[in-house]
Design an enzyme around this catalytic site. Structure first.
Site, mmCIF file in Angstrom:
data_model
loop_
_atom_site.group_PDB
_atom_site.id
_atom_site.type_symbol
_atom_site.label_atom_id
_atom_site.label_comp_id
_atom_site.label_asym_id
_atom_site.label_seq_id
_atom_site.Cartn_x
_atom_site.Cartn_y
_atom_site.Cartn_z
ATOM 1 N N LYS A 24 -4.137 -15.628 19.937
ATOM 2 C CA LYS A 24 -3.168 -15.515 18.766
ATOM 3 C C LYS A 24 -1.712 -16.106 19.724
ATOM 4 C CE LYS A 24 -0.228 -12.672 15.529
ATOM 5 N NZ LYS A 24 -0.212 -11.319 14.963
ATOM 6 N N PRO A 39 8.109 -4.542 -15.212
ATOM 7 C CA PRO A 39 6.655 -3.773 -15.104
ATOM 8 C C PRO A 39 5.545 -4.562 -14.516
ATOM 9 C CG PRO A 39 7.305 -4.516 -17.493
ATOM 10 C CD PRO A 39 8.401 -4.738 -16.663
ATOM 11 N N GLY A 40 4.597 -4.073 -14.233
ATOM 12 C CA GLY A 40 3.299 -4.740 -13.692
ATOM 13 C C GLY A 40 2.193 -3.929 -13.807
ATOM 14 N N CYS A 54 3.428 -1.647 2.596
ATOM 15 C CA CYS A 54 4.570 -0.751 2.970
ATOM 16 C C CYS A 54 4.544 0.659 1.725
ATOM 17 C CB CYS A 54 6.093 -1.327 2.676
ATOM 18 S SG CYS A 54 6.271 -2.152 4.154
ATOM 19 N N LYS A 85 1.519 3.171 1.899
ATOM 20 C CA LYS A 85 1.240 4.355 2.711
ATOM 21 C C LYS A 85 2.524 4.877 3.246
ATOM 22 C CE LYS A 85 2.603 0.832 6.956
ATOM 23 N NZ LYS A 85 3.759 1.787 7.472
#
Length: 427
Positions: free
Chosen positions: A31, A243-244, A251, A254
Site C-alpha cells: 500500500k 427516510p431509507g 461510523c 459502532k
C-alpha cells in the site's frame, strides 16, 4: 500520520495542501508503494488529486511503519482503526500498539493527537501509556463524511481540539488556521464526547424520520411534505430527514454501540439511544416486509425462489464502502426469506468482495433486471434516476419497484408501466 485509511489519508493529504509537511505511515508495504506512486484506491472525490499534488510538492510522503514517520515529528496523528469490539466497546488494540511502538522515539515537546474515534477517557489512557510528561496528548476528532471527505476537511463546520494543556491545544488548532473555521478548545474528555454525541444525534434523527415515514403510511400522509414542513424550522433543519432502509456505514453503528458502553460504564441507562438502535434494526426487516407485500400482496407472503433485482449495495452513494451497509443487511434478509438475489452497484462492477458472498453482482443494471419479479432500490445512486425505464420494463417479468430511498420519480416509473412503492406515502 500513523495510518493511511480513510481518515488518515484524507487528513494527511489535506494538511499537506495547507502547506504542512506530512509523512504518512502504514504497516502494508504494498500500500505504501502504491500511495508513493500516487495510486489511491479509495473512492473519494478530489483525494487522488490532492495526493498527487502533495507528492509533487514534496510536502507529502509515505513510509512503512510508525517508527519511520514519527522521528523528528512535531505532531503525531493516530489514525488507526478502532473497530467495534465485544459488547460494542471500541477496540483500542491498534492505538495501544502504536503508542508502545513509538513512545521512546517522540521528541521533547511533541504532541500526540488522537484522530481516531475513541471512547471518553482515551486521551488520559494514552498519556498514561506514553509515560512522557514532555509529550502532550490531544483529542482532535474527525467529522468526515464518505463521498465528501475532502470538502468536509477543507470547509469544516468546526474544529474541535481537546487538551488540558493550552499550548498543546493551540498548536494543533493552528494547523487548521487557514481554514478559518470556528474552533472549539476544550478538555480532552469533552472533545472525545463531541464525536460520539454528534453521530448519535444524527442516528436518532434518521431513526426518527424512518419511524415518521411508517406513521405517514398508516395515516395517509406524505413523508416528503412532512419533512419539508418541519425542515424549514431552523431548530431542526433539512439535513438527515430522508427516510431509507436504515442507517449504517463505518461510523454510526459502532459509535452508537460505543456510546451505550460509555453510558453503561457510569450506570446511565441511555434509553433514547437504545430505542434509536432498535428502530434501525426493525427498519431493515420492514423493508423486507414491503417487498413481500409488493410481490405477494401479503406482508407474510413467501419470497421463496422469487427473483429480486437490487439496485445499490454500498451504504450510501458516492462510495464503495460496504461496512455495515443497510443495503447488504436487507439483501441478506431477502436471501434468508428464500429470494434469488441479483444486484448491481456502480461502485462494485467487476469486483469480488468477501462481504458479497451469496449475492450475485452483475456489471449492468439491465442485466440485473432480467426476469426479476421486483426491483428494490437500496442505495441512492443518482444514475438510477436516468435509467431507460422502458427498457427495464421490457427486461423484468413483473414491473414492480420498491424504492426504499424515494429516489425515483413515481410518474416516470408509472409511465413506463411500473408499480412504484416508496416510503412514507400513505393512501
Amino acid at each position: 500520520m500513523v495510518g493511511t485509511g480513510y481518515v488518515g489519508l484524507t487528513t494527511g493529504a489535506c494538511l499537506a495542501s495547507l502547506g504542512h509537511h506530512v509523512v504518512c505511515a502504514d504497516v502494508d508495504e504494498e500500500k505504501v508503494k502504491r500511495l508513493s506512486a500516487g495510486d489511491v484506491d479509495i473512492l473519494e472525490p478530489r483525494l487522488a488529486d490532492l495526493v498527487a499534488e502533495g507528492l509533487a510538492s514534496g510536502r507529502l510522503s509515505f513510509v512503512r511503519g510508525a517508527t519511520a514517520a514519527v522521528t523528528g515529528a512535531e505532531v503525531v496523528f493516530l489514525c488507526v482503526p478502532t473497530p467495534m469490539g465485544v459488547g460494542g466497546v471500541a477496540d483500542l488494540a491498534a492505538v495501544e500498539s502504536v503508542i508502545e511502538e513509538v513512545r521512546e522515539l517522540l521528541g521533547d515537546g511533541c504532541v500526540m493527537v488522537n484522530k481516531s474515534t475513541v471512547p471518553v477517557g482515551t486521551a488520559a489512557r494514552t498519556a498514561e501509556l506514553l509515560g512522557r510528561d514532555d509529550v502532550a496528548v490531544v483529542s482532535n476528532p474527525e467529522f468526515l463524511r464518505e463521498g465528501s471527505a475532502v470538502d468536509d476537511f477543507l470547509r469544516p463546520d468546526r474544529i474541535v481540539v481537546g487538551c488540558d494543556q493550552q499550548d498543546a491545544a493551540e498548536k494543533v488548532a493552528a494547523l487548521y488556521s487557514k481554514l478559518g473555521a470556528p474552533t472549539v478548545l476544550t478538555d480532552a474528555a469533552s472533545a472525545e464526547l463531541v464525536k460520539y454525541a454528534a453521530n448519535c444525534f444524527l442516528a436518532m434523527k434518521l431513526s426518527y424520520v424512518n419511524a415518521l415515514a411508517e406513521l405517514c403510511e398508516r395515516l395517509g400522509a406524505t413523508i416528503s411534505d412532512v419533512t419539508e414542513g418541519i425542515g424549514y424550522d431552523r431548530r431542526i433543519g433539512q439535513a438527515f430527514l430522508s427516510p431509507g432502509p436504515g442507517w449504517g456505514g463505518s461510523c454510526l453503528p459502532k459509535d452508537t454501540a460505543a456510546m451505550l458502553q460509555v453510558a453503561d460504564a457510569v450506570d446511565f441507562e441511555f434509553r433514547l439511544l437504545r430505542a434509536t438502535i432498535d428502530t434501525n434494526t426493525r427498519q431493515r426487516q420492514r423493508m423486507v416486509d414491503k417487498v413481500r407485500l409488493a410481490v405477494t400482496g401479503r406482508r407474510t407472503g413467501s419470497l421463496s425462489q422469487v427473483r429480486i433485482a437490487i439496485l445499490g449495495l454500498t451504504f450510501k452513494a458516492g462510495t464503495d464502502d460496504l461496512r455495515d451497509s443497510p443495503a447488504l443487511a436487507v439483501a441478506a434478509l431477502l436471501r434468508q426469506a428464500g429470494a434469488d438475489i441479483v444486484a448491481y452497484d456502480p461502485a462494485l462492477a467487476n469486483r469480488t468482495r468477501p462481504e458479497l458472498d451469496g449475492v450475485k453482482v452483475v456489471d449492468d443494471p439491465y442485466e440485473a433486471a432480467a426476469d426479476a419479479q421486483a426491483l428494490v432500490v437500496l442505495t441512492e445512486w443518482p444514475e438510477f434516476r436516468t435509467l431507460d425505464w422502458v427498457r427495464v420494463g421490457e427486461a423484468v417479468s413483473r414491473p414492480i419497484v420498491v424504492d426504499t430511498r424515494n429516489l425515483l420519480d413515481p410518474d416516470v416509473l408509472r409511465r413506463a408501466g411500473f408499480d412504484w412503492v416508496g416510503l412514507g406515502h400513505g393512501g
